[in-house]
Design a protein around this motif. Sequence first.
Motif, PDB file in Angstrom:
ATOM      1  N   GLN A   1      35.770  38.116  44.696  1.00  0.00           N
ATOM      2  CA  GLN A   1      36.505  38.059  43.449  1.00  0.00           C
ATOM      3  C   GLN A   1      38.031  38.319  43.864  1.00  0.00           C
ATOM      4  O   GLN A   1      38.653  37.900  43.074  1.00  0.00           O
ATOM      5  CB  GLN A   1      36.044  38.797  42.284  1.00  0.00           C
ATOM      6  CG  GLN A   1      34.652  38.236  41.818  1.00  0.00           C
ATOM      7  CD  GLN A   1      34.169  38.841  40.464  1.00  0.00           C
ATOM      8  OE1 GLN A   1      34.452  40.078  40.407  1.00  0.00           O
ATOM      9  NE2 GLN A   1      33.313  38.023  39.666  1.00  0.00           N
ATOM     10  N   SER A   2      38.157  39.397  44.483  1.00  0.00           N
ATOM     11  CA  SER A   2      39.540  39.657  44.879  1.00  0.00           C
ATOM     12  C   SER A   2      40.194  38.758  45.504  1.00  0.00           C
ATOM     13  O   SER A   2      41.421  38.678  45.338  1.00  0.00           O
ATOM     14  CB  SER A   2      39.333  41.155  45.712  1.00  0.00           C
ATOM     15  OG  SER A   2      40.617  41.564  45.801  1.00  0.00           O
TER      16      SER A   2
ATOM     17  N   GLU B   1      41.070  36.084  42.918  1.00  0.00           N
ATOM     18  CA  GLU B   1      42.211  36.378  42.195  1.00  0.00           C
ATOM     19  C   GLU B   1      43.467  36.715  42.897  1.00  0.00           C
ATOM     20  O   GLU B   1      44.603  36.329  41.927  1.00  0.00           O
ATOM     21  CB  GLU B   1      41.836  37.716  41.573  1.00  0.00           C
ATOM     22  CG  GLU B   1      42.628  38.247  40.492  1.00  0.00           C
ATOM     23  CD  GLU B   1      42.034  39.413  39.457  1.00  0.00           C
ATOM     24  OE1 GLU B   1      42.253  39.739  38.554  1.00  0.00           O
ATOM     25  OE2 GLU B   1      41.297  40.156  40.311  1.00  0.00           O
ATOM     26  N   ASN B   2      43.593  37.018  44.154  1.00  0.00           N
ATOM     27  CA  ASN B   2      44.776  37.166  44.748  1.00  0.00           C
ATOM     28  C   ASN B   2      45.241  36.037  45.716  1.00  0.00           C
ATOM     29  O   ASN B   2      45.953  36.498  46.728  1.00  0.00           O
ATOM     30  CB  ASN B   2      44.884  38.516  45.252  1.00  0.00           C
ATOM     31  CG  ASN B   2      44.828  39.718  44.352  1.00  0.00           C
ATOM     32  OD1 ASN B   2      45.651  39.922  43.482  1.00  0.00           O
ATOM     33  ND2 ASN B   2      43.612  40.466  44.339  1.00  0.00           N
TER      34      ASN B   2
ATOM     35  N   LEU C   1      35.805  35.743  36.750  1.00  0.00           N
ATOM     36  CA  LEU C   1      37.058  36.344  36.439  1.00  0.00           C
ATOM     37  C   LEU C   1      37.805  35.739  35.160  1.00  0.00           C
ATOM     38  O   LEU C   1      38.496  36.361  34.385  1.00  0.00           O
ATOM     39  CB  LEU C   1      37.772  35.946  37.749  1.00  0.00           C
ATOM     40  CG  LEU C   1      37.745  36.572  39.200  1.00  0.00           C
ATOM     41  CD1 LEU C   1      38.373  35.761  40.138  1.00  0.00           C
ATOM     42  CD2 LEU C   1      38.138  37.960  39.028  1.00  0.00           C
TER      43      LEU C   1
ATOM     44  N   LYS D   1      39.020  38.063  32.028  1.00  0.00           N
ATOM     45  CA  LYS D   1      40.402  37.986  31.577  1.00  0.00           C
ATOM     46  C   LYS D   1      40.510  37.680  29.899  1.00  0.00           C
ATOM     47  O   LYS D   1      41.366  38.306  29.520  1.00  0.00           O
ATOM     48  CB  LYS D   1      41.107  36.894  32.245  1.00  0.00           C
ATOM     49  CG  LYS D   1      41.418  36.962  33.453  1.00  0.00           C
ATOM     50  CD  LYS D   1      42.545  35.927  34.479  1.00  0.00           C
ATOM     51  CE  LYS D   1      42.470  36.208  35.749  1.00  0.00           C
ATOM     52  NZ  LYS D   1      43.118  35.235  36.587  1.00  0.00           N
TER      53      LYS D   1
END
Length: 275
Positions: A227-228, A231-232, A269, A273
Amino acid sequence: MLSEAEKERRWQAAGLENDTIFGLVMGRKDICKLFLRSAIPDVVFTDLEVTPQKEIVNHYHSKAVRLDVLAVDEQGNHYDVEIQVKNEHNVPQRSKFYHSMMTNRMVGQGENYQKVKATYVIFVCMFNVNTEEALSHFEMINRNNLNEKLNDGTHTILLNVNADSSKLNENLQGLVQVLKRESVNQSQLGQELSKALKEVKGDMLVKNQLGYASEDMVLYGQQDVIQSLIENKDKLGLSENSIIEIIMEKIHLTKSEAEELYDEMLEDLEKQKQN
């Protein structure tokens, strides 16, 4: 339909984090006893009745639950031991439900509430939970006096596999090492888990019954990492295809499986949010 080669690949990739395998291994009485005494050292019991993959249905309209391992001691206290691989962001609610299901089976119509014994829900989490501690023990307390407990016998225990395990006792460190596929220390629990895991994986009857780990997506506790990355990805200069390739390499999935997992993580994700 999966090919025999794909079934074999999935079976070889599956480890203790597979909930069925976890139930068969942790459901062995000696291992379950040792784990509980390591995770809850203040609990005293001499024997357990242990049932892996125990289904509980309290009412035909209610949601049924299948516990990975249900143990009951001679005093009637109930212990539910669960492996949690995918973060569905419902650990507190799931814990509450499991407590209620175990409590309901203790008391029959017209019986005294004194028959209600302690319930322990223990989640072994392969993802980061909302606590920095490797092992957290929650009870009902008085908000106006944090030193005062309700003593209703409700206990929720979280073992965070991804946290710093250096403060855990040797046996729990051994469990974490088996789950993370690291070199296992000489603790009794670590050695017993490794031995039992090999026996279960080598049992042809179990292998056939499980369908080579079926369709399970084995994340090996790397969901938060994936997920990180997603997301990035712009900051890291990664494309969707490059992340899918990383997933294929790290979790040993086919391209279609990795693409499906990527989409699931992206959807999670977006939901986070919105919340």
